[in-house]
Design a protein around this motif. Structure first.
Motif, short mmCIF file in Angstrom:
data_model
loop_
_atom_site.label_atom_id
_atom_site.label_comp_id
_atom_site.label_asym_id
_atom_site.label_seq_id
_atom_site.Cartn_x
_atom_site.Cartn_y
_atom_site.Cartn_z
N ASN A 106 11.51 5.46 -2.60
CA ASN A 106 11.59 4.05 -2.23
C ASN A 106 10.39 3.22 -2.67
O ASN A 106 10.50 2.00 -2.80
N MET A 107 9.25 3.87 -2.85
CA MET A 107 8.04 3.10 -3.17
C MET A 107 8.16 2.45 -4.55
O MET A 107 8.69 3.02 -5.49
N LEU A 108 7.63 1.24 -4.63
CA LEU A 108 7.61 0.49 -5.89
C LEU A 108 6.45 0.96 -6.75
O LEU A 108 5.37 1.28 -6.24
N HIS A 163 2.84 2.72 -5.15
CA HIS A 163 2.17 3.97 -5.55
C HIS A 163 2.08 3.96 -7.07
O HIS A 163 3.03 3.52 -7.74
N PRO A 164 0.98 4.42 -7.65
CA PRO A 164 0.89 4.43 -9.12
C PRO A 164 1.92 5.35 -9.77
O PRO A 164 2.40 5.07 -10.87
N THR A 165 2.27 6.44 -9.10
CA THR A 165 3.30 7.37 -9.59
C THR A 165 4.19 7.74 -8.40
O THR A 165 4.07 8.83 -7.84
N PRO A 166 5.09 6.85 -8.01
CA PRO A 166 5.82 7.04 -6.75
C PRO A 166 6.62 8.32 -6.67
O PRO A 166 6.76 8.89 -5.58
N ASP A 167 7.16 8.79 -7.78
CA ASP A 167 7.95 10.03 -7.71
C ASP A 167 7.10 11.23 -7.33
O ASP A 167 7.64 12.27 -6.93
N GLY A 169 0.83 -1.20 0.00
CA GLY A 169 0.00 0.00 0.00
C GLY A 169 0.86 1.24 0.00
O GLY A 169 2.09 1.16 0.13
N PRO A 170 0.26 2.40 -0.12
CA PRO A 170 1.03 3.65 -0.14
C PRO A 170 1.61 3.97 1.23
O PRO A 170 1.06 3.55 2.26
N ILE A 204 8.86 -10.80 8.38
CA ILE A 204 8.56 -10.11 7.13
C ILE A 204 9.76 -9.27 6.71
O ILE A 204 10.45 -8.70 7.55
N MET A 205 10.01 -9.22 5.41
CA MET A 205 11.05 -8.34 4.88
C MET A 205 10.41 -7.07 4.35
O MET A 205 9.55 -7.12 3.46
N ASP A 206 10.80 -5.95 4.91
CA ASP A 206 10.35 -4.65 4.41
C ASP A 206 11.25 -4.29 3.24
O ASP A 206 12.37 -3.79 3.42
N CYS A 207 10.78 -4.56 2.05
CA CYS A 207 11.62 -4.46 0.85
C CYS A 207 11.79 -3.03 0.35
O CYS A 207 12.69 -2.78 -0.47
N THR A 208 10.96 -2.12 0.81
CA THR A 208 11.06 -0.74 0.34
C THR A 208 11.78 0.16 1.34
O THR A 208 12.65 0.95 0.95
N HIS A 209 11.47 0.06 2.62
CA HIS A 209 12.21 0.88 3.59
C HIS A 209 13.68 0.47 3.67
O HIS A 209 14.53 1.29 4.07
#
Length: 253
Positions: free
Chosen positions: A237-239, A225-229, A10-11, A181-186
């Motif tokens: 970091n968001m995918l 996020h649909p447009t993470p930037d 999620g976002p 759990i692996m937090d792959c983005t943080h």
């Protein structure tokens, strides 16, 4: 997917109802197609932003109502993080999983308050602790009555403005709880390393997930996020939302 695999997505922060709907629709689509049960994640308040000028979210009351709407509309389980003990009771009435932020994982009152709600408690490992150290936060939550406790790896500080992941923490924490759990983005963050904001590099998110799987992780956490930037928190970091399904497929094959 086996019932031992947990996926959270999620976002980073609640930006709008429209964003929550967009992400939730995609998670429902993935669940139906792949037989997964992805837990929807979003924060109502990002209390630990680098700068006082950073966006924090809609706050407790409005944010929980928005998460409750997602749960009712899409039938998804919900995870959110809490930063103060008083937030636990209200959040526990909406959320299936209450997450303890890494910087706060030793805060006894926060752990106890989360445990007393009856929700699952997901404790993120602090950037300054080892996997073995997480025995003690788990004890606090368990002795306070938590029905289930998870642990999440998210990297350790390695010098200034950088993190390194020691994947040995995963099997170490599996000796404490069955769900790690692996937090792959943080874990790809560069904390505070982007002119008053946290930077990072999302290119390495898939590799973080696959390496964690090799070390026995039973779950995976992705901020998407649909447009993470254009995201208002953790943008670097968001995918990308449209890349989540392919990665989930790799992890459950």
């Amino acid at each position: 997917m086996t019932n031992k695999t947990t996926i959270i997505a999620g976002p980073c922060v609640i930006e709008s109802a429209e964003l929550l709907d967009t992400v939730a629709c995609k998670l429902v689509e993935i669940n139906k197609k792949h037989g997964t049960d992805i837990i929807f994640k979003a924060s109502f308040d990002k209390a630990n932003r680098t700068s006082i000028r950073s966006y924090r979210g809609p706050g407790l009351e409005r944010g929980l109502q928005m998460l409750a709407d997602i749960k009712s509309k899409y039938g998804l389980r919900i995870l959110t993080d809490i930063h103060e003990s008083y937030q636990a009771e209200a959040a526990g009435k909406v959320c299936d999983v209450l997450q303890i932020p890494a910087f706060l994982c030793r805060q006894t009152d926060l752990l106890v308050a989360a445990a007393k709600t009856g929700s699952i408690v997901n404790i993120k490992k602090a950037q300054f602790l080892s996997g073995k150290d997480m025995k003690y936060p788990v004890e606090k939550a368990s002795e306070a009555g938590a029905k289930e406790v998870w642990l999440t790896e998210r990297g350790n500080m390695m010098g200034y403005n950088n993190l390194v992941v020691d994947f040995r923490n995963i099997p170490d924490m599996l000796e404490i709880v069955p769900t790690v759990i692996m937090d792959c983005t943080h874990s790809v963050q560069r904390p505070g390393g982007s002119d008053g904001k946290t930077g990072g590099d999302r290119r390495f998110v898939p590799q973080m997930a696959l390496a964690a799987k090799a070390f026995g992780a039973t779950g995976f956490f992705f901020e998407v996020h649909p447009t993470p930037d254009e995201g208002l928190s953790d943008a670097a970091n968001m995918l990308e939302l449209d890349k989540l399904e392919a990665l989930v497929q790799q992890l459950i094959d």
